[in-house]
Design a protein around this motif. Structure first.
Motif, PDB file in Angstrom:
ATOM      1  N   GLU A 113       0.919  -1.087   0.053  1.00 31.70           N
ATOM      2  CA  GLU A 113      -0.079  -0.029  -0.042  1.00 31.70           C
ATOM      3  C   GLU A 113       0.789   1.188   0.087  1.00 31.70           C
ATOM      4  O   GLU A 113       1.796   1.366   1.146  1.00 31.70           O
ATOM      5  N   ALA A 114       0.643   2.266  -1.166  1.00 36.12           N
ATOM      6  CA  ALA A 114       1.311   3.310  -0.962  1.00 36.12           C
ATOM      7  C   ALA A 114       0.557   4.517  -0.800  1.00 36.12           C
ATOM      8  O   ALA A 114      -0.703   4.591  -1.327  1.00 36.12           O
ATOM      9  N   GLY A 115       0.708   5.327  -0.018  1.00 34.78           N
ATOM     10  CA  GLY A 115      -0.171   6.613   0.325  1.00 34.78           C
ATOM     11  C   GLY A 115       0.733   7.984   0.393  1.00 34.78           C
ATOM     12  O   GLY A 115       1.653   7.945   0.683  1.00 34.78           O
ATOM     13  N   ILE A 116      -0.349   8.760   0.087  1.00 33.13           N
ATOM     14  CA  ILE A 116       0.142  10.137   0.044  1.00 33.13           C
ATOM     15  C   ILE A 116      -0.917  11.178   0.453  1.00 33.13           C
ATOM     16  O   ILE A 116      -2.070  10.949   0.234  1.00 33.13           O
ATOM     17  N   ALA A 117      -0.578  12.196   1.282  1.00 34.16           N
ATOM     18  CA  ALA A 117      -1.527  13.163   1.844  1.00 34.16           C
ATOM     19  C   ALA A 117      -1.106  14.490   1.760  1.00 34.16           C
ATOM     20  O   ALA A 117       0.161  14.829   1.842  1.00 34.16           O
ATOM     21  N   THR A 118      -1.930  15.512   1.920  1.00 34.45           N
ATOM     22  CA  THR A 118      -1.764  16.997   2.029  1.00 34.45           C
ATOM     23  C   THR A 118      -0.547  17.400   3.052  1.00 34.45           C
ATOM     24  O   THR A 118       0.432  18.106   2.827  1.00 34.45           O
ATOM     25  N   PRO A 119      -0.529  16.508   3.865  1.00 34.95           N
ATOM     26  CA  PRO A 119       0.551  16.871   5.259  1.00 34.95           C
ATOM     27  C   PRO A 119       1.782  16.496   4.915  1.00 34.95           C
ATOM     28  O   PRO A 119       2.543  16.898   5.305  1.00 34.95           O
ATOM     29  N   HIS A 120       1.700  15.523   3.870  1.00 41.18           N
ATOM     30  CA  HIS A 120       3.099  15.198   3.354  1.00 41.18           C
ATOM     31  C   HIS A 120       3.775  16.252   2.413  1.00 41.18           C
ATOM     32  O   HIS A 120       4.897  15.866   1.703  1.00 41.18           O
ATOM     33  N   THR A 121       3.046  17.190   2.039  1.00 39.95           N
ATOM     34  CA  THR A 121       3.479  18.244   1.114  1.00 39.95           C
ATOM     35  C   THR A 121       4.677  19.043   1.782  1.00 39.95           C
ATOM     36  O   THR A 121       4.670  19.247   2.921  1.00 39.95           O
ATOM     37  N   VAL A 122       5.450  19.824   0.754  1.00 45.97           N
ATOM     38  CA  VAL A 122       6.287  20.781   1.327  1.00 45.97           C
ATOM     39  C   VAL A 122       6.123  22.043   0.554  1.00 45.97           C
ATOM     40  O   VAL A 122       5.423  22.037  -0.435  1.00 45.97           O
ATOM     41  N   THR A 123       6.788  23.120   1.101  1.00 47.49           N
ATOM     42  CA  THR A 123       6.756  24.301   0.284  1.00 47.49           C
ATOM     43  C   THR A 123       8.041  24.655  -0.534  1.00 47.49           C
ATOM     44  O   THR A 123       9.036  24.602   0.250  1.00 47.49           O
ATOM     45  N   ASP A 124       7.815  24.923  -1.626  1.00 48.12           N
ATOM     46  CA  ASP A 124       9.015  25.263  -2.446  1.00 48.12           C
ATOM     47  C   ASP A 124       9.538  26.540  -2.065  1.00 48.12           C
ATOM     48  O   ASP A 124       8.849  27.570  -2.130  1.00 48.12           O
ATOM     49  N   PRO A 125      11.019  26.411  -1.608  1.00 47.24           N
ATOM     50  CA  PRO A 125      11.411  27.677  -0.997  1.00 47.24           C
ATOM     51  C   PRO A 125      11.667  28.973  -2.403  1.00 47.24           C
ATOM     52  O   PRO A 125      11.727  30.122  -1.955  1.00 47.24           O
ATOM     53  N   VAL A 126      11.499  28.595  -3.664  1.00 44.49           N
ATOM     54  CA  VAL A 126      11.771  29.511  -4.573  1.00 44.49           C
ATOM     55  C   VAL A 126      10.352  30.208  -5.069  1.00 44.49           C
ATOM     56  O   VAL A 126      10.322  31.580  -5.152  1.00 44.49           O
ATOM     57  N   THR A 127       9.379  29.135  -5.133  1.00 50.20           N
ATOM     58  CA  THR A 127       8.108  29.839  -5.656  1.00 50.20           C
ATOM     59  C   THR A 127       6.947  29.959  -4.448  1.00 50.20           C
ATOM     60  O   THR A 127       5.769  30.743  -4.728  1.00 50.20           O
ATOM     61  N   ASP A 128       7.362  29.442  -3.358  1.00 54.39           N
ATOM     62  CA  ASP A 128       6.455  29.487  -2.204  1.00 54.39           C
ATOM     63  C   ASP A 128       5.266  28.595  -2.525  1.00 54.39           C
ATOM     64  O   ASP A 128       4.100  29.010  -1.804  1.00 54.39           O
ATOM     65  N   GLU A 129       5.469  27.818  -3.468  1.00 54.57           N
ATOM     66  CA  GLU A 129       4.265  26.940  -3.779  1.00 54.57           C
ATOM     67  C   GLU A 129       4.224  25.445  -3.068  1.00 54.57           C
ATOM     68  O   GLU A 129       5.448  25.085  -2.798  1.00 54.57           O
ATOM     69  N   THR A 130       2.962  25.014  -2.657  1.00 59.94           N
ATOM     70  CA  THR A 130       2.943  23.656  -2.293  1.00 59.94           C
ATOM     71  C   THR A 130       3.015  22.612  -3.125  1.00 59.94           C
ATOM     72  O   THR A 130       2.516  22.527  -4.250  1.00 59.94           O
ATOM     73  N   VAL A 131       4.139  21.716  -2.834  1.00 57.79           N
ATOM     74  CA  VAL A 131       4.538  20.846  -4.058  1.00 57.79           C
ATOM     75  C   VAL A 131       4.743  19.380  -3.016  1.00 57.79           C
ATOM     76  O   VAL A 131       4.789  19.104  -2.131  1.00 57.79           O
ATOM     77  N   ILE A 132       4.709  18.597  -4.056  1.00 56.79           N
ATOM     78  CA  ILE A 132       4.918  16.909  -3.576  1.00 56.79           C
ATOM     79  C   ILE A 132       6.348  16.956  -3.266  1.00 56.79           C
ATOM     80  O   ILE A 132       7.069  16.362  -2.329  1.00 56.79           O
ATOM     81  N   TYR A 133       7.262  17.227  -4.262  1.00 56.10           N
ATOM     82  CA  TYR A 133       8.418  17.441  -4.316  1.00 56.10           C
ATOM     83  C   TYR A 133       8.803  18.276  -5.361  1.00 56.10           C
ATOM     84  O   TYR A 133       8.017  18.848  -6.100  1.00 56.10           O
ATOM     85  N   GLU A 134      10.157  19.032  -5.590  1.00 60.76           N
ATOM     86  CA  GLU A 134      10.619  20.094  -6.094  1.00 60.76           C
ATOM     87  C   GLU A 134      10.049  20.096  -7.627  1.00 60.76           C
ATOM     88  O   GLU A 134      10.124  19.183  -8.368  1.00 60.76           O
ATOM     89  N   GLY A 135       9.259  21.034  -8.010  1.00 59.71           N
ATOM     90  CA  GLY A 135       8.812  21.181  -9.248  1.00 59.71           C
ATOM     91  C   GLY A 135       7.194  20.379  -9.661  1.00 59.71           C
ATOM     92  O   GLY A 135       6.831  20.492 -10.732  1.00 59.71           O
ATOM     93  N   VAL A 136       6.802  19.805  -8.845  1.00 57.18           N
ATOM     94  CA  VAL A 136       5.699  18.951  -8.862  1.00 57.18           C
ATOM     95  C   VAL A 136       4.629  19.413  -7.956  1.00 57.18           C
ATOM     96  O   VAL A 136       4.524  18.989  -6.714  1.00 57.18           O
ATOM     97  N   PRO A 137       3.625  20.317  -8.328  1.00 54.62           N
ATOM     98  CA  PRO A 137       2.694  20.822  -7.192  1.00 54.62           C
ATOM     99  C   PRO A 137       1.573  19.774  -6.721  1.00 54.62           C
ATOM    100  O   PRO A 137       1.352  18.745  -7.302  1.00 54.62           O
ATOM    101  N   ALA A 138       1.173  19.941  -5.618  1.00 51.70           N
ATOM    102  CA  ALA A 138       0.316  18.884  -4.771  1.00 51.70           C
ATOM    103  C   ALA A 138      -0.860  19.245  -5.486  1.00 51.70           C
ATOM    104  O   ALA A 138      -1.985  19.498  -4.711  1.00 51.70           O
ATOM    105  N   THR A 139      -1.391  18.616  -6.675  1.00 52.49           N
ATOM    106  CA  THR A 139      -2.592  18.545  -6.992  1.00 52.49           C
ATOM    107  C   THR A 139      -3.032  17.069  -6.954  1.00 52.49           C
ATOM    108  O   THR A 139      -2.327  16.210  -6.857  1.00 52.49           O
TER     109      THR A 139
END
Length: 247
Positions: free
Chosen positions: A78-104
Motif C-alpha cells: 500500500e502506497a499513500g500520500i496526503a496533503t500533510p506530506h507536501t512541502v513548500t517550494d522555497p523559490v516559488t512558495d508553492e505547495t509541492v509534492i517534491y520540487e517542481g511538482v505541485p500538490a494537485t
C-alpha cells in the motif's frame, strides 16, 4: 505456516527501501498509516509504502495432516500520500509534492502510479540482494490486483494505491531438520545476521525465535512423522517403526 510469511514480508520491505519515491519510509505491517488521530494528524509524516501479508490458502489440499505447506499467500503493498506530506517550494512558495511538482490531485495519482511501478522494478532487480531472497521464497506469482482509495477529511486530502500479489510460497521447514545452506530460509537468516543486528537490535530477538521454532535433531522416523502429521499408531500400521519400537 508463518515463518515463510514473516521472511517474505521482511524481504519485501528491505528490497523496497531507497528504491522508490518514498525513500526509506517503507513500513512493515503499518496498515493504518493513513489513519488520522484525534488531533487530525497522520500516523505517517511523509509518503510511504506499507507491506503486509494477508490471506493464505491451499488449493490442492494437505499431505495427510501436514501443515508445512505455505500455499498461496497474499502480499499487500500500500502506497499513500496526503496533503500533510507536501512541502513548500522555497523559490516559488508553492505547495509541492517534491520540487517542481505541485500538490494537485493529478500529481498525487502520478506519484502513486510511479511508486507502484518502482515496487515492481525493485522486486525484479537481480542486483537487489533482498529481492533475490524474496524470489527464492516464491515459486510463482499467481495473481496481481490493483485498487485505489482517496478522500478529503477535515481538509486533509489523501490518496492510496494498493497492489495485492498472490504468490505461491515455498513450504515451511520441518521442525528438527537442519537447514541446508542453500535453503531459502537459511539464506534469509544469514542475510539478517549480516545486515540487521547492527542497526535493528530487536530483529536479533525475532530471528532467534524463528530459528528456535525449527531447531532440534530428528531421526528419520520423527522427521517423516512431523512432515506428514503421522501419529505412532499410523506409523506402526505403515511398518515405518522398527520392531519393538516404543515412543
Amino acid at each position: 505456516m508463518s515463518l515463510v510469511r514473516i521472511a517474505l514480508r521482511i524481504c519485501a520491505v528491505e528490497a523496497l527501501k531507497g528504491r522508490t519515491l518514498v525513500g526509506d519510509n517503507v513500513l512493515d505491517s503499518e496498515i493504518g498509516a493513513l489513519d488520522q488521530s484525534q488531533d487530525g494528524s497522520l500516523r505517517s509524516d511523509k509518503p510511504f509504502i506499507s507491506v503486509y501479508a494477508d490471506d493464505s490458502k491451499l488449493l490442492n489440499g494437505l499431505e495427510l495432516r501436514s501443515l508445512i505447506k505455505s500455499g498461496q499467500v497474499d502480499l499487500n503493498f500500500e502506497a499513500g500520500i496526503a496533503t500533510p506530506h507536501t512541502v513548500t517550494d522555497p523559490v516559488t512558495d508553492e505547495t509541492v509534492i517534491y520540487e517542481g511538482v505541485p500538490a494537485t490531485d493529478a500529481n498525487f495519482e502520478f506519484h502513486l502510479d510511479l511508486t507502484m511501478r518502482q515496487i515492481a522494478d525493485a522486486l525484479a532487480d537481480p542486483d537487489n540482494e533482498w529481492a533475490v531472497l524474496f524470489a527464492g521464497l516464491v515459486t510463482g506469482f499467481d495473481k496481481s490486483q490493483r485498487s485505489r482509495i482517496s478522500g478529503d477529511t477535515n481538509g486533509v486530502r489523501l490518496a492510496a494505491h494498493q497492489l495485492k500479489l498472490t504468490v505461491s510460497a515455498v513450504a515451511e521447514p520441518v521442525r528438527g531438520e537442519p537447514l541446508l545452506d542453500v535453503h531459502p530460509l537459511a539464506r534469509f537468516f544469514a542475510k539478517c545476521d549480516a545486515d540487521f543486528f547492527r542497526r535493528m537490535p530487536d530483529m536479533e530477538k525475532k530471528i532467534a525465535l524463528m530459528k528456535a521454532q525449527i531447531a532440534g535433531s530428528n531421526d528419520d522416523l520423527t522427521a517423516a512423522m512431523r512432515r506428514f502429521g503421522i501419529v505412532y499408531d499410523e506409523a506402526d500400521a505403515m511398518l515405518l517403526t522398527p520392531s519393538g519400537f516404543e515412543p
